[in-house]
Design a protein around this motif. Structure first.
Motif, mmCIF file in Angstrom:
data_model
loop_
_atom_site.group_PDB
_atom_site.id
_atom_site.type_symbol
_atom_site.label_atom_id
_atom_site.label_comp_id
_atom_site.label_asym_id
_atom_site.label_seq_id
_atom_site.Cartn_x
_atom_site.Cartn_y
_atom_site.Cartn_z
ATOM 1 N N LEU A 97 -4.118 4.360 22.103
ATOM 2 C CA LEU A 97 -3.152 3.659 22.963
ATOM 3 C C LEU A 97 -3.841 3.358 24.294
ATOM 4 O O LEU A 97 -3.661 4.056 25.279
ATOM 5 N N TYR A 98 -4.654 2.333 24.291
ATOM 6 C CA TYR A 98 -5.619 2.160 25.380
ATOM 7 C C TYR A 98 -5.041 1.585 26.667
ATOM 8 O O TYR A 98 -5.704 1.574 27.696
ATOM 9 N N VAL A 99 -3.825 1.087 26.601
ATOM 10 C CA VAL A 99 -3.180 0.577 27.815
ATOM 11 C C VAL A 99 -2.088 1.532 28.261
ATOM 12 O O VAL A 99 -1.228 1.898 27.460
ATOM 13 N N ILE A 127 -1.942 -1.525 35.197
ATOM 14 C CA ILE A 127 -2.498 -1.280 33.864
ATOM 15 C C ILE A 127 -3.583 -0.233 34.025
ATOM 16 O O ILE A 127 -4.641 -0.487 34.604
ATOM 17 N N ARG A 128 -3.263 0.945 33.543
ATOM 18 C CA ARG A 128 -4.184 2.081 33.630
ATOM 19 C C ARG A 128 -4.894 2.217 32.289
ATOM 20 O O ARG A 128 -4.223 2.332 31.256
ATOM 21 N N GLU A 129 -6.227 2.231 32.297
ATOM 22 C CA GLU A 129 -6.967 2.475 31.058
ATOM 23 C C GLU A 129 -6.599 3.882 30.607
ATOM 24 O O GLU A 129 -6.519 4.790 31.412
ATOM 25 N N TYR A 168 -6.161 -7.180 28.760
ATOM 26 C CA TYR A 168 -4.706 -6.983 28.704
ATOM 27 C C TYR A 168 -4.088 -7.275 30.076
ATOM 28 O O TYR A 168 -3.049 -7.926 30.192
ATOM 29 N N ALA A 169 -4.763 -6.803 31.134
ATOM 30 C CA ALA A 169 -4.232 -6.974 32.499
ATOM 31 C C ALA A 169 -4.232 -8.449 32.910
ATOM 32 O O ALA A 169 -3.273 -8.924 33.521
ATOM 33 N N ARG A 174 -0.983 -13.423 33.801
ATOM 34 C CA ARG A 174 -0.642 -14.780 33.364
ATOM 35 C C ARG A 174 0.823 -14.845 32.930
ATOM 36 O O ARG A 174 1.568 -15.739 33.330
ATOM 37 N N ARG A 175 1.242 -13.877 32.133
ATOM 38 C CA ARG A 175 2.605 -13.872 31.597
ATOM 39 C C ARG A 175 3.643 -13.709 32.710
ATOM 40 O O ARG A 175 4.690 -14.338 32.700
ATOM 41 N N ARG A 176 3.355 -12.833 33.680
ATOM 42 C CA ARG A 176 4.289 -12.633 34.791
ATOM 43 C C ARG A 176 4.440 -13.897 35.616
ATOM 44 O O ARG A 176 5.516 -14.190 36.121
ATOM 45 N N ASN A 177 3.290 -14.591 35.798
ATOM 46 C CA ASN A 177 3.317 -15.855 36.526
ATOM 47 C C ASN A 177 3.938 -15.671 37.912
ATOM 48 O O ASN A 177 4.715 -16.504 38.352
#
Ligand code: IPM
Ligand code: MN
Length: 353
Positions: A97-99, A127-129, A168-169, A174-177
């Protein structure tokens, strides 16, 4: 039909999980989302009773679910580290679970300890690794118990691990925009090896595949300063494991405390695990006084990650309304002016309106 594994865990975990599931049920009844729950009694009690922490067979079963809903891990009668490493970190690592997704959002009506900062200033995502760094367990003792004792705890970063968290970050930005900005939090002036891997991965990936997202950098110490002084400067932060652990506790405080802070342990496309990040708070166990909103928000994040956005939005809307109403006096344990289950009832009712 989703299959969800429920791990209520220790301390107040079962109390907040109950309310999280109550609100999920209310929202899902409206949107038509169907799921079935399977309970696992993993945690301190089972360990003390049987010596088992996380049997291999259970870990294999967990791989087969659509999502895992976790309460809290940590028992006062178990030596620190045993359950954390054996259960929580083992699930994070073995399910890859890398994110670790930790939104920091101050809702209207919630007390913020920062002077002159409000909901428009505090809305970011960390986003924490979640599988590398100091958490890998590499290290050991030499000459333990003698004056020459040597201990090492090795930080391991891989380009692969840094890069997938970074990608992922960028996607989240991009998605949050919102500001379309991603900040790398590291310590390039001292951790000249691991932070350099992060720095190059960040810039190369950004340059090649995310030219539309602004890149920003802050050392970890400066990040803690800015989170207090100018939290509005942040949109999305990507950070290695241990620094991410630290800055997200600070983040939880500026969004109103551990009573509201939720997190997702995510491997996109695979089973992922959602939790309130506050811990088991053993001294409040069984008193029906702990704030369940973080667990309710974890349910929201679970639905969002499963692609059930209407259900997620319904839960978030209900949380927002409950907080804006002023009926919940505080988000600290014992000071809500309502019990844990009353807060759950209230938000469930709002979620079904
Ligand atoms: C967290 C917790 C865990 C961590 C502990 C309990 C191992 O603090 O989820 O932030 O350090 O990751
Ligand atoms: Mn932590």
């Amino acid at each position: 039909m989703y299959r969800i594994a429920v791990l209520p865990g220790d301390g107040t975990g079962p109390e907040v999980v109950r309310e999280g599931l109550k609100v999920l049920a209310a929202a899902a009844a409206k949107t038509g989302v169907k799921y079935e729950l399977t309970n696992y009694d993993l945690g301190g009690e089972r360990y003390l009773r049987t010596g088992e922490i996380l049997p291999e067979s259970v870990l294999d079963e967990l791989r087969g679910y659509d999502a895992i809903f976790l309460g809290a891990i940590g028992h006062p009668d178990v030596t620190p580290g045993i359950l954390e490493k054996g259960l929580l970190l083992r699930i994070r690592f073995d399910l890859d679970l890398y994110v670790n997704l930790r939104p920091i959002k101050l809702y209207p009506g919630v007390d913020c300890p920062l002077k002159d900062k409000g909901p428009k200033d505090i809305d970011l995502v960390v986003i924490r690794e979640n599988t590398e760094g100091l958490y890998g367990g590499s290290g050991g003792f030499q000459y333990k118990g003698t004056p020459q004792e040597v201990s090492t705890q090795v930080h391991v970063t891989t380009r692969f691990g840094a890069e997938r968290a970074i990608r992922y970050a960028f996607d989240v930005a991009r998605r949050r925009n919102k500001d379309r900005k991603l900040t790398l939090c590291a310590k390039t002036n001292v951790l000249t090896f691991v932070s350099d891997t992060w720095w190059r991965a960040f810039n190369e990936v950004g340059e090649a595949d995310y030219p539309d997202i602004k890149r920003d950098y802050a050392h970890v110490d400066a990040t803690t300063m800015w989170l207090v002084k100018n939290p509005e400067w942040f949109d999305v932060i990507v950070v290695e494991n241990m620094f991410g652990d630290i800055i997200t506790d600070l983040g939880a405080m500026i969004q109103g405390g551990l009573g509201v802070a939720a997190g997702g342990n995510i491997h996109p496309g695979r089973v992922s695990m959602f939790e309130p990040i506050g811990g088991s708070a053993p001294k409040y166990t069984g008193q029906n006084v702990i704030c369940p909103i973080a667990a309710i928000a974890a349910g929201q994040m679970m639905m969002d990650t499963l692609g059930e956005h209407a259900t997620a939005d319904r839960i978030e809307g209900a949380i927002e309304k409950s907080l804006a109403s002023g009926r919940i006096k505080s988000l600290s344990a014992g000071k809500m002016g309502m019990s844990t289950s009353q807060v759950g009832d209230y938000i469930a009712q709002l979620a079904s309106e």
